[in-house]
Scaffold this motif. Sequence first.
Motif, mmCIF file in Angstrom:
data_model
loop_
_atom_site.group_PDB
_atom_site.id
_atom_site.type_symbol
_atom_site.label_atom_id
_atom_site.label_comp_id
_atom_site.label_asym_id
_atom_site.label_seq_id
_atom_site.Cartn_x
_atom_site.Cartn_y
_atom_site.Cartn_z
ATOM 1 N N VAL A 166 0.842 -1.203 0.000
ATOM 2 C CA VAL A 166 0.000 0.000 0.000
ATOM 3 C C VAL A 166 0.875 1.251 0.000
ATOM 4 O O VAL A 166 0.537 2.267 -0.583
ATOM 5 C CB VAL A 166 -0.905 0.001 1.261
ATOM 6 C CG1 VAL A 166 -1.748 1.261 1.305
ATOM 7 C CG2 VAL A 166 -1.774 -1.244 1.276
ATOM 8 N N TYR A 167 2.008 1.141 0.660
ATOM 9 C CA TYR A 167 2.866 2.314 0.791
ATOM 10 C C TYR A 167 3.823 2.478 -0.388
ATOM 11 O O TYR A 167 4.655 3.347 -0.386
ATOM 12 C CB TYR A 167 3.694 2.207 2.080
ATOM 13 C CG TYR A 167 2.871 2.381 3.329
ATOM 14 C CD1 TYR A 167 2.667 3.650 3.872
ATOM 15 C CD2 TYR A 167 2.292 1.291 3.955
ATOM 16 C CE1 TYR A 167 1.912 3.822 5.011
ATOM 17 C CE2 TYR A 167 1.538 1.449 5.098
ATOM 18 C CZ TYR A 167 1.350 2.709 5.629
ATOM 19 O OH TYR A 167 0.595 2.882 6.764
ATOM 20 N N MET A 168 3.712 1.600 -1.384
ATOM 21 C CA MET A 168 4.727 1.616 -2.425
ATOM 22 C C MET A 168 4.273 2.195 -3.756
ATOM 23 O O MET A 168 5.028 2.233 -4.695
ATOM 24 C CB MET A 168 5.251 0.195 -2.684
ATOM 25 C CG MET A 168 6.013 -0.446 -1.529
ATOM 26 S SD MET A 168 7.150 0.652 -0.679
ATOM 27 C CE MET A 168 8.221 1.119 -2.006
ATOM 28 N N HIS A 169 3.007 2.582 -3.879
ATOM 29 C CA HIS A 169 2.548 3.071 -5.182
ATOM 30 C C HIS A 169 3.180 4.415 -5.515
ATOM 31 O O HIS A 169 3.331 5.268 -4.658
ATOM 32 C CB HIS A 169 1.019 3.184 -5.200
ATOM 33 C CG HIS A 169 0.344 1.896 -4.838
ATOM 34 N ND1 HIS A 169 0.666 0.711 -5.449
ATOM 35 C CD2 HIS A 169 -0.591 1.599 -3.912
ATOM 36 C CE1 HIS A 169 -0.054 -0.259 -4.913
ATOM 37 N NE2 HIS A 169 -0.820 0.247 -3.973
ATOM 38 N N HIS A 170 3.504 4.583 -6.788
ATOM 39 C CA HIS A 170 4.169 5.818 -7.226
ATOM 40 C C HIS A 170 3.148 6.830 -7.742
ATOM 41 O O HIS A 170 1.960 6.561 -7.783
ATOM 42 C CB HIS A 170 5.179 5.490 -8.334
ATOM 43 C CG HIS A 170 6.285 4.604 -7.854
ATOM 44 N ND1 HIS A 170 6.160 3.244 -7.771
ATOM 45 C CD2 HIS A 170 7.543 4.892 -7.431
ATOM 46 C CE1 HIS A 170 7.288 2.729 -7.320
ATOM 47 N NE2 HIS A 170 8.145 3.704 -7.112
ATOM 48 N N TYR A 171 3.663 7.962 -8.194
ATOM 49 C CA TYR A 171 2.791 8.999 -8.744
ATOM 50 C C TYR A 171 2.007 8.445 -9.941
ATOM 51 O O TYR A 171 2.568 7.778 -10.804
ATOM 52 C CB TYR A 171 3.646 10.196 -9.185
ATOM 53 C CG TYR A 171 2.821 11.261 -9.870
ATOM 54 C CD1 TYR A 171 1.917 12.032 -9.139
ATOM 55 C CD2 TYR A 171 2.915 11.474 -11.243
ATOM 56 C CE1 TYR A 171 1.144 12.988 -9.765
ATOM 57 C CE2 TYR A 171 2.145 12.428 -11.870
ATOM 58 C CZ TYR A 171 1.263 13.181 -11.121
ATOM 59 O OH TYR A 171 0.483 14.126 -11.742
ATOM 60 N N ASP A 172 0.718 8.703 -9.973
ATOM 61 C CA ASP A 172 -0.138 8.242 -11.068
ATOM 62 C C ASP A 172 -0.058 9.248 -12.218
ATOM 63 O O ASP A 172 -0.488 10.393 -12.090
ATOM 64 C CB ASP A 172 -1.576 8.131 -10.553
ATOM 65 C CG ASP A 172 -2.539 7.645 -11.622
ATOM 66 O OD1 ASP A 172 -2.096 7.452 -12.772
ATOM 67 O OD2 ASP A 172 -3.723 7.467 -11.311
ATOM 68 N N LEU A 173 0.499 8.801 -13.345
ATOM 69 C CA LEU A 173 0.754 9.703 -14.480
ATOM 70 C C LEU A 173 -0.495 10.030 -15.298
ATOM 71 O O LEU A 173 -0.438 10.852 -16.208
ATOM 72 C CB LEU A 173 1.776 9.053 -15.413
ATOM 73 C CG LEU A 173 3.230 9.098 -14.957
ATOM 74 C CD1 LEU A 173 4.050 8.104 -15.751
ATOM 75 C CD2 LEU A 173 3.807 10.500 -15.131
ATOM 76 N N ARG A 174 -1.624 9.351 -15.007
ATOM 77 C CA ARG A 174 -2.769 9.457 -15.914
ATOM 78 C C ARG A 174 -3.235 10.885 -16.211
ATOM 79 O O ARG A 174 -3.351 11.276 -17.366
ATOM 80 C CB ARG A 174 -3.955 8.652 -15.359
ATOM 81 C CG ARG A 174 -3.999 7.238 -15.892
ATOM 82 C CD ARG A 174 -5.192 6.509 -15.372
ATOM 83 N NE ARG A 174 -5.260 6.560 -13.906
ATOM 84 C CZ ARG A 174 -6.180 5.924 -13.203
ATOM 85 N NH1 ARG A 174 -7.095 5.206 -13.809
ATOM 86 N NH2 ARG A 174 -6.181 6.003 -11.891
ATOM 87 N N ASP A 175 -3.510 11.651 -15.138
ATOM 88 C CA ASP A 175 -4.064 13.000 -15.368
ATOM 89 C C ASP A 175 -3.100 13.868 -16.155
ATOM 90 O O ASP A 175 -3.503 14.700 -16.960
ATOM 91 C CB ASP A 175 -4.365 13.701 -14.026
ATOM 92 C CG ASP A 175 -5.478 12.989 -13.274
ATOM 93 O OD1 ASP A 175 -6.261 12.261 -13.940
ATOM 94 O OD2 ASP A 175 -5.561 13.140 -12.048
ATOM 95 N N LEU A 176 -1.822 13.657 -15.909
ATOM 96 C CA LEU A 176 -0.828 14.494 -16.575
ATOM 97 C C LEU A 176 -0.662 14.125 -18.044
ATOM 98 O O LEU A 176 -0.905 14.938 -18.933
ATOM 99 C CB LEU A 176 0.527 14.384 -15.864
ATOM 100 C CG LEU A 176 1.693 15.012 -16.628
ATOM 101 C CD1 LEU A 176 1.521 16.529 -16.709
ATOM 102 C CD2 LEU A 176 3.017 14.678 -15.984
ATOM 103 N N ILE A 177 -0.249 12.874 -18.311
ATOM 104 C CA ILE A 177 0.168 12.590 -19.693
ATOM 105 C C ILE A 177 -1.002 12.558 -20.667
ATOM 106 O O ILE A 177 -0.826 12.801 -21.852
ATOM 107 C CB ILE A 177 1.075 11.342 -19.823
ATOM 108 C CG1 ILE A 177 0.372 10.074 -19.398
ATOM 109 C CG2 ILE A 177 2.379 11.524 -19.075
ATOM 110 C CD1 ILE A 177 1.224 8.831 -19.625
ATOM 111 N N THR A 178 -2.197 12.301 -20.165
ATOM 112 C CA THR A 178 -3.326 12.317 -21.094
ATOM 113 C C THR A 178 -3.752 13.755 -21.420
ATOM 114 O O THR A 178 -4.518 13.984 -22.336
ATOM 115 C CB THR A 178 -4.538 11.545 -20.518
ATOM 116 O OG1 THR A 178 -4.844 12.104 -19.237
ATOM 117 C CG2 THR A 178 -4.221 10.080 -20.350
#
Length: 428
Positions: A166-178
């Motif tokens: 749970v503590y290991m997820h990285h930044y979610d690129l979805r909102d940015l790159i789309t």
Amino acid sequence: SFHTRRCITEDLSWSLVTVPPLTELCLQHIADNFEKNPILNYLLPEHQKKVVDRLSTSLPLTVTANIVSHEEYWKRCCLERWRVCEVSNYGGSWKRMFFERHLENILKFFIPNTTDPEQVLELIPLCKGYVRKLEIDQFLPPLRVDLKEESHDLSDTEDDAELGEVYMHHYDLRDLITALPHLQELHLTYGVKSCGMNFEWSLFNFTELDCSNLAAALKMCRNLKVFKLTQSKVDDDKIKLLARNLQHHPCLLELDLSHNLIRDHGAQALGKLISYSKLETLNLCNNQICHLGAQALAQGLAESSTLTSLNLRLNFVDDKGGEAIGHALLTNTSLKSLHLGSNNLSEPTAAVFSQVLAQNTTLTSISFSCNHLGLGGGRQLLEGLTNNKTLTELDLRHAEVEQETDFLIHEIVWANREAARLRSLQRP
């Protein structure tokens, strides 16, 4: 008396040259108050340039991003911020360089659950017109409380591992790159560049959630041409998910998955991707692909009409895999470059490739370096090359080929290369 009064008022050192023209005073005023009132587009071109030359590089991007298009200004911004600035890597545009590197820096040091995601999102309207390529060579994991100390338990239990995830997820690129309409290249590495003495494998976890977020984002990046995901411990399950999402991508031409943990099942998914997509370049260097995976890739190759380059260096494809790829090249007419270095190949693969070299007229470059082709294998390749006019590169270093055979092969390949060079000079 009139004459004496005139002498009193006249200052002999006074000259019109020292008085700035009104235009200059106005332009200086505009530059000084630019943040409050950025009226650049109302000025004549030569006046715009004078104002821009006086602008401070510390003005907020919300002011300058979409108003200042003068390259000289962005060149100053880049040179003040970074020691090395190679503008040719950015299509010759300083403004593009500034926004790509600025965004990359924010993403490289983004700490999930700590950094405010607004930091990235508020940049989108400012940089979306200029960002074409992003290279993010590290993703930081969230800061985490040490779970073991909390539970006063030193054993690595299952719950502990799940909690850790749970503590290991990285930044979610979805909102940015789309939201970046011109994004054509994306290079990612999930891991930490300089962790020094604090090295932990957990710093390099590309989690399932990371993967599904990324897969969804890639599917929506309609203009993406190049995608690289390297050195990120990407395994079969994650590759299957990514391949499925990329299968009908309208633009993707280059896929680099080198230095990961891809095995046969992952390679099978990629074999399917090769046959269904417009992919031109696939780099699978340094993975764990064995003969079954290579056979699946060979099947994709037999069905592909677009793939021009396949790199399988440092895998375990063995002769069963090598022969399968060779057989596919008896019908494939798109592949130009093939790297099979360090794959434990021997004479049976060379035998099939002898036939390939005699028939195939598309391949220009093959590497068999660091294999065990042996004397017989070398002779078979030489035989296949007898009438070959297209191969301009054949790497047989450390392939255990006889010196004389190697010399004769080199002569043929060199002659082909010379002929190709002369042809290219004759073309207008």
